[in-house]
Design an enzyme around this catalytic site. Structure first.
Site, PDB file in Angstrom:
ATOM      1  N   HIS A  73     -49.700 -61.953  49.674  1.00 47.82           N
ATOM      2  CA  HIS A  73     -48.402 -62.603  49.456  1.00 47.82           C
ATOM      3  C   HIS A  73     -48.223 -63.849  50.309  1.00 47.82           C
ATOM      4  O   HIS A  73     -47.100 -64.274  50.582  1.00 47.82           O
ATOM      5  CB  HIS A  73     -47.263 -61.596  49.643  1.00 47.82           C
ATOM      6  CG  HIS A  73     -47.027 -60.816  48.382  1.00 47.82           C
ATOM      7  ND1 HIS A  73     -48.047 -60.143  47.755  1.00 47.82           N
ATOM      8  CD2 HIS A  73     -45.935 -60.637  47.608  1.00 47.82           C
ATOM      9  CE1 HIS A  73     -47.571 -59.573  46.654  1.00 47.82           C
ATOM     10  NE2 HIS A  73     -46.299 -59.868  46.540  1.00 47.82           N
ATOM     11  N   ASP A 143     -37.428 -58.830  54.172  1.00 48.21           N
ATOM     12  CA  ASP A 143     -36.502 -58.663  53.043  1.00 48.21           C
ATOM     13  C   ASP A 143     -37.171 -57.954  51.862  1.00 48.21           C
ATOM     14  O   ASP A 143     -36.503 -57.402  51.004  1.00 48.21           O
ATOM     15  CB  ASP A 143     -36.019 -60.034  52.529  1.00 48.21           C
ATOM     16  CG  ASP A 143     -35.166 -60.750  53.554  1.00 48.21           C
ATOM     17  OD1 ASP A 143     -34.775 -60.118  54.548  1.00 48.21           O
ATOM     18  OD2 ASP A 143     -34.883 -61.944  53.345  1.00 48.21           O
ATOM     19  N   GLU A 259     -27.606 -61.942  57.855  1.00 48.57           N
ATOM     20  CA  GLU A 259     -28.370 -63.031  57.224  1.00 48.57           C
ATOM     21  C   GLU A 259     -27.365 -64.000  56.610  1.00 48.57           C
ATOM     22  O   GLU A 259     -26.160 -63.941  56.879  1.00 48.57           O
ATOM     23  CB  GLU A 259     -29.344 -62.512  56.170  1.00 48.57           C
ATOM     24  CG  GLU A 259     -30.603 -61.886  56.738  1.00 48.57           C
ATOM     25  CD  GLU A 259     -31.790 -61.889  55.782  1.00 48.57           C
ATOM     26  OE1 GLU A 259     -31.719 -62.538  54.714  1.00 48.57           O
ATOM     27  OE2 GLU A 259     -32.808 -61.242  56.091  1.00 48.57           O
TER      28      GLU A 259
HETATM   29  P1  FAD Z   1     -51.712 -61.640  53.149  1.00 46.79           P
HETATM   30  O1  FAD Z   1     -51.138 -62.765  52.414  1.00 46.79           O
HETATM   31  O2  FAD Z   1     -52.671 -60.786  52.416  1.00 46.79           O
HETATM   32  O3  FAD Z   1     -52.346 -62.143  54.527  1.00 46.79           O
HETATM   33  C1  FAD Z   1     -51.652 -63.006  55.384  1.00 46.79           C
HETATM   34  C2  FAD Z   1     -52.515 -63.365  56.587  1.00 46.79           C
HETATM   35  O4  FAD Z   1     -52.689 -62.223  57.411  1.00 46.79           O
HETATM   36  C3  FAD Z   1     -53.923 -63.817  56.211  1.00 46.79           C
HETATM   37  O5  FAD Z   1     -54.369 -64.792  57.123  1.00 46.79           O
HETATM   38  C4  FAD Z   1     -54.747 -62.558  56.346  1.00 46.79           C
HETATM   39  O6  FAD Z   1     -56.102 -62.831  56.614  1.00 46.79           O
HETATM   40  C5  FAD Z   1     -54.048 -61.871  57.510  1.00 46.79           C
HETATM   41  N1  FAD Z   1     -54.130 -60.418  57.414  1.00 46.79           N
HETATM   42  C6  FAD Z   1     -53.801 -59.638  56.369  1.00 46.79           C
HETATM   43  N2  FAD Z   1     -53.984 -58.343  56.692  1.00 46.79           N
HETATM   44  C7  FAD Z   1     -54.431 -58.314  57.960  1.00 46.79           C
HETATM   45  C8  FAD Z   1     -54.813 -57.277  58.856  1.00 46.79           C
HETATM   46  N3  FAD Z   1     -54.779 -55.995  58.511  1.00 46.79           N
HETATM   47  N4  FAD Z   1     -55.226 -57.627  60.093  1.00 46.79           N
HETATM   48  C9  FAD Z   1     -55.275 -58.930  60.478  1.00 46.79           C
HETATM   49  N5  FAD Z   1     -54.940 -59.941  59.664  1.00 46.79           N
HETATM   50  C10 FAD Z   1     -54.518 -59.645  58.428  1.00 46.79           C
HETATM   51  N6  FAD Z   1     -41.890 -62.594  55.734  1.00 46.79           N
HETATM   52  C11 FAD Z   1     -40.956 -62.226  56.635  1.00 46.79           C
HETATM   53  O7  FAD Z   1     -41.200 -62.258  57.832  1.00 46.79           O
HETATM   54  N7  FAD Z   1     -39.718 -61.835  56.216  1.00 46.79           N
HETATM   55  C12 FAD Z   1     -39.393 -61.717  54.909  1.00 46.79           C
HETATM   56  O8  FAD Z   1     -38.278 -61.353  54.575  1.00 46.79           O
HETATM   57  C13 FAD Z   1     -40.366 -62.059  53.940  1.00 46.79           C
HETATM   58  N8  FAD Z   1     -40.111 -61.946  52.629  1.00 46.79           N
HETATM   59  C14 FAD Z   1     -41.081 -62.251  51.722  1.00 46.79           C
HETATM   60  C15 FAD Z   1     -40.802 -62.087  50.361  1.00 46.79           C
HETATM   61  C16 FAD Z   1     -41.769 -62.379  49.417  1.00 46.79           C
HETATM   62  C17 FAD Z   1     -41.453 -62.204  47.947  1.00 46.79           C
HETATM   63  C18 FAD Z   1     -43.023 -62.887  49.832  1.00 46.79           C
HETATM   64  C19 FAD Z   1     -44.057 -63.267  48.823  1.00 46.79           C
HETATM   65  C20 FAD Z   1     -43.306 -63.081  51.178  1.00 46.79           C
HETATM   66  C21 FAD Z   1     -42.338 -62.756  52.141  1.00 46.79           C
HETATM   67  N9  FAD Z   1     -42.577 -62.879  53.508  1.00 46.79           N
HETATM   68  C22 FAD Z   1     -41.618 -62.514  54.410  1.00 46.79           C
HETATM   69  C23 FAD Z   1     -43.834 -63.467  53.999  1.00 46.79           C
HETATM   70  C24 FAD Z   1     -44.859 -62.398  54.334  1.00 46.79           C
HETATM   71  O9  FAD Z   1     -44.482 -61.691  55.488  1.00 46.79           O
HETATM   72  C25 FAD Z   1     -46.214 -63.046  54.624  1.00 46.79           C
HETATM   73  O10 FAD Z   1     -46.616 -63.865  53.580  1.00 46.79           O
HETATM   74  C26 FAD Z   1     -47.254 -61.961  54.870  1.00 46.79           C
HETATM   75  O11 FAD Z   1     -48.423 -62.536  55.345  1.00 46.79           O
HETATM   76  C27 FAD Z   1     -47.549 -61.256  53.567  1.00 46.79           C
HETATM   77  O12 FAD Z   1     -48.208 -60.073  53.807  1.00 46.79           O
HETATM   78  P2  FAD Z   1     -49.520 -59.752  52.983  1.00 46.79           P
HETATM   79  O13 FAD Z   1     -49.815 -58.342  53.301  1.00 46.79           O
HETATM   80  O14 FAD Z   1     -49.384 -60.100  51.570  1.00 46.79           O
HETATM   81  O15 FAD Z   1     -50.523 -60.727  53.738  1.00 46.79           O
END
Ligand code: FAD
Length: 505
Positions: A73, A143, A259
């Site tokens: 994400h 969120d 918020e």
């Molecule tokens: P990924 O996109 O898969 O990875 C993100 C980064 O973290 C990459 O660099 C990856 O290599 C690294 N990573 C992933 N897993 C690990 C692991 N296990 N160990 C070490 N590194 C790792 N953020 C907020 O803070 N608050 C919010 O309210 C919020 N709302 C969101 C709503 C939506 C609809 C979306 C799309 C995003 C939102 N986000 C929010 C952002 C979100 O927290 C970040 O984009 C987060 O990185 C997404 O998590 P993911 O598991 O998809 O990570």
């Protein structure tokens, strides 16, 4: 290493070169960049991750990179790589491993100690479901819950609870991490503390989180969810700042979540985050007499359960009395705690049904120091944005002392700073103001405005393409960030999609 040799590494999970796995790993929520990995690892355990990272680290001639992918994400390809392996952290538990799923990968709740141990790829929605079975829940949220634990802890993890609970990264007791040298280490404040602080907010640069021990509290049953409107920005921010200044008071004397968002166009009233207002609470911006066409919405909640239901109304009333919103604009709803936390997923399903979820998302998230938020309002909300935003714009303040400065994340140098999140979707519908080009240009204008006005903004979920920009982003923290990189991932193998360090191969 030759990509085909990877398949001989002998992992217990699955190392896949299946085109559909590779395709999924090459994309993210942002849909702005694309990179195909050589292979995708669905790990059976932390040992699989150790094995693959060690192979990358020790590979003499042809090295390769490793990117953990939580739930993909990210916006700008942060979990992608084109010259190595993506480790698919979420969905590995159970999806491919069937009944042989190791018990170690399932959430384990410690009721007495009030914490839960979870796999790094666990989604927060599943963490919530597991802990609720014990009447407990994590304290600090995002969120949206379809994000992985490792993914949000690599950034910070923020929502309306952060003002009193701190971000998610300050609610972690312990981690298991596979470093860029392929070592599996347990770390906490007491043990390997350098690694612990580095990894929290560390953008995946120092290691892969395979287990996190997350702090819990008794879960409330229900939530009173309230929105009130303001036409005057300084009244709005004064009230937000007042509410977060109550952070140390007992729960009965403060809200649990604070918020807010900015409404610059009538269309937004029917937007995914604003469905709250309708159909039972129809609202027309024009009927509220705005100043410059911009409205600000404060969003607050009060948690309660059977034992506190009687006093909840009174507590809410007495807090609302201290605020200066437009009196005719109080919108209240009441729902289960789990439904409140999972609110954005409902909006996701709606957008998906209209084909509006899998579209490009040129999101921009900024931390703005409190002292300059009024200038930001004038220059951006009432200036650059015009009257069409293309998605929700969140704005809420947080208390800096709730953030641990030893973590890798950077925030503005003031006691209070705001998150301003431009969560916009680009549409290919012929409307210029919704096009990707237009929104990207506007994002650049916003950053330029901050720069020229001397507003010391910091990007949250940062995205830069040159090391010079990263050095500037980290400021005083760059030296430490670099040293930690040399210690834990000296060959620059991990999370190259962040574009902070370039591997030498
Ligand atoms: P990924 O996109 O898969 O990875 C993100 C980064 O973290 C990459 O660099 C990856 O290599 C690294 N990573 C992933 N897993 C690990 C692991 N296990 N160990 C070490 N590194 C790792 N953020 C907020 O803070 N608050 C919010 O309210 C919020 N709302 C969101 C709503 C939506 C609809 C979306 C799309 C995003 C939102 N986000 C929010 C952002 C979100 O927290 C970040 O984009 C987060 O990185 C997404 O998590 P993911 O598991 O998809 O990570």
């Amino acid at each position: 290493m030759d990509p085909t040799e990877l398949l001989r590494l002998g992992v217990y999970g699955q190392l896949s070169v299946d085109p559909s796995d590779v395709q999924t790993a090459s994309l993210d929520f942002g849909m702005l960049s694309r990179a195909e990995p050589w292979a995708v690892l669905h790990p059976a355990s932390a040992d699989d991750i150790t094995r693959v990272v060690k192979a990358a680290y020790e590979s003499e001639a042809h090295g390769f990179t490793i990117s953990a992918r939580g739930h993909g994400h990210s916006i700008n390809g942060q979990a992608q790589t084109s010259n190595g392996v993506v480790i698919q952290m979420s969905g590995s538990r159970g999806r491919r491993l069937g009944s042989s799923t190791p018990a170690a990968l399932r959430p384990h709740v410690y009721e007495k100690e009030r914490y839960v141990d979870v796999w790094g790829g666990e989604l927060w929605i599943d963490v919530l479901r597991s802990t609720l079975e014990h009447g407990l829940a994590p304290k600090s949220w995002t969120d949206y819950l379809y994000l992985s634990v490792g993914g949000t802890l690599s950034n910070a993890g923020i929502s309306g609870q952060a003002f009193h609970q701190g971000p998610q990264i300050t609610n972690v007791h312990e981690l298991d991490v596979v470093t860029g040298k392929g070592e599996l280490l347990t770390c906490s404040e007491e043990q390997n503390s350098g690694l612990f602080h580095a990894v929290l907010g560390g953008l995946g640069q120092f290691g892969i989180i395979t287990r996190a021990r997350i702090s819990l509290e008794p879960a409330p049953k229900r939530v009173r969810w309230i929105r009130v409107l303001y036409s005057d920005f300084s009244t709005f921010t004064r009230d937000q700042e007042y509410l977060i200044s109550l952070h140390e008071l007992p729960a009965s004397q403060k809200f649990d979540y604070v918020e807010g968002f900015v409404i610059v166009d009538e269309g937004l009233i029917n937007n995914w985050r604003s469905s709250f207002f309708s159909p039972r609470n129809p609202v027309k911006i024009t009927s509220l007499g705005t100043d410059g066409g911009v409205l600000y919405c404060l969003e607050i909640t009060k948690n309660y359960d059977e034992s506190t239901a009687d006093t909840t109304d009174q507590e809410v009333e007495s807090l609302l009395k201290k605020l200066n919103f437009i009196q005719s604009s109080v919108f209240t709803t009441d729902l289960l705690y789990v439904d409140f936390l999972d609110r954005v997923h409902k909006a996701e399903l709606k957008l998906r049904s209209k084909g509006l979820w899998e579209v490009p998302h040129p999101w921009l998230n900024l931390f703005i120091p409190k002292s300059r938020i009024a200038d930001f309002d004038k220059g951006v909300f009432k200036g650059i944005l015009g009257n069409k935003t293309g998605g929700p714009i969140l704005i809420y303040p947080m208390n800096k002392h709730k953030w641990d400065n030893r973590s890798s994340v950077v925030t503005p140098d003031e006691d209070v700073f705001y998150l301003v999140a431009f969560l916009r979707s680009a549409l290919d519908n012929g409307e210029e103001m919704q096009s990707l080009e237009y929104l990207n240009h506007q994002n650049r204008q916003i950053l330029k405005f901050c720069d020229e006005a001397g507003i010391k903004a910091k990007q949250y979920l940062p995205h830069y393409t040159t090391q010079e920009e990263w050095v500037d982003h980290f400021g005083d923290k760059w030296g430490q960030f670099y040293q930690r990189k040399m210690e834990f991932d000296p060959r620059y193998i991990l999370a190259t999609g962040q574009r902070i360090f370039k591997p030498s191969f």
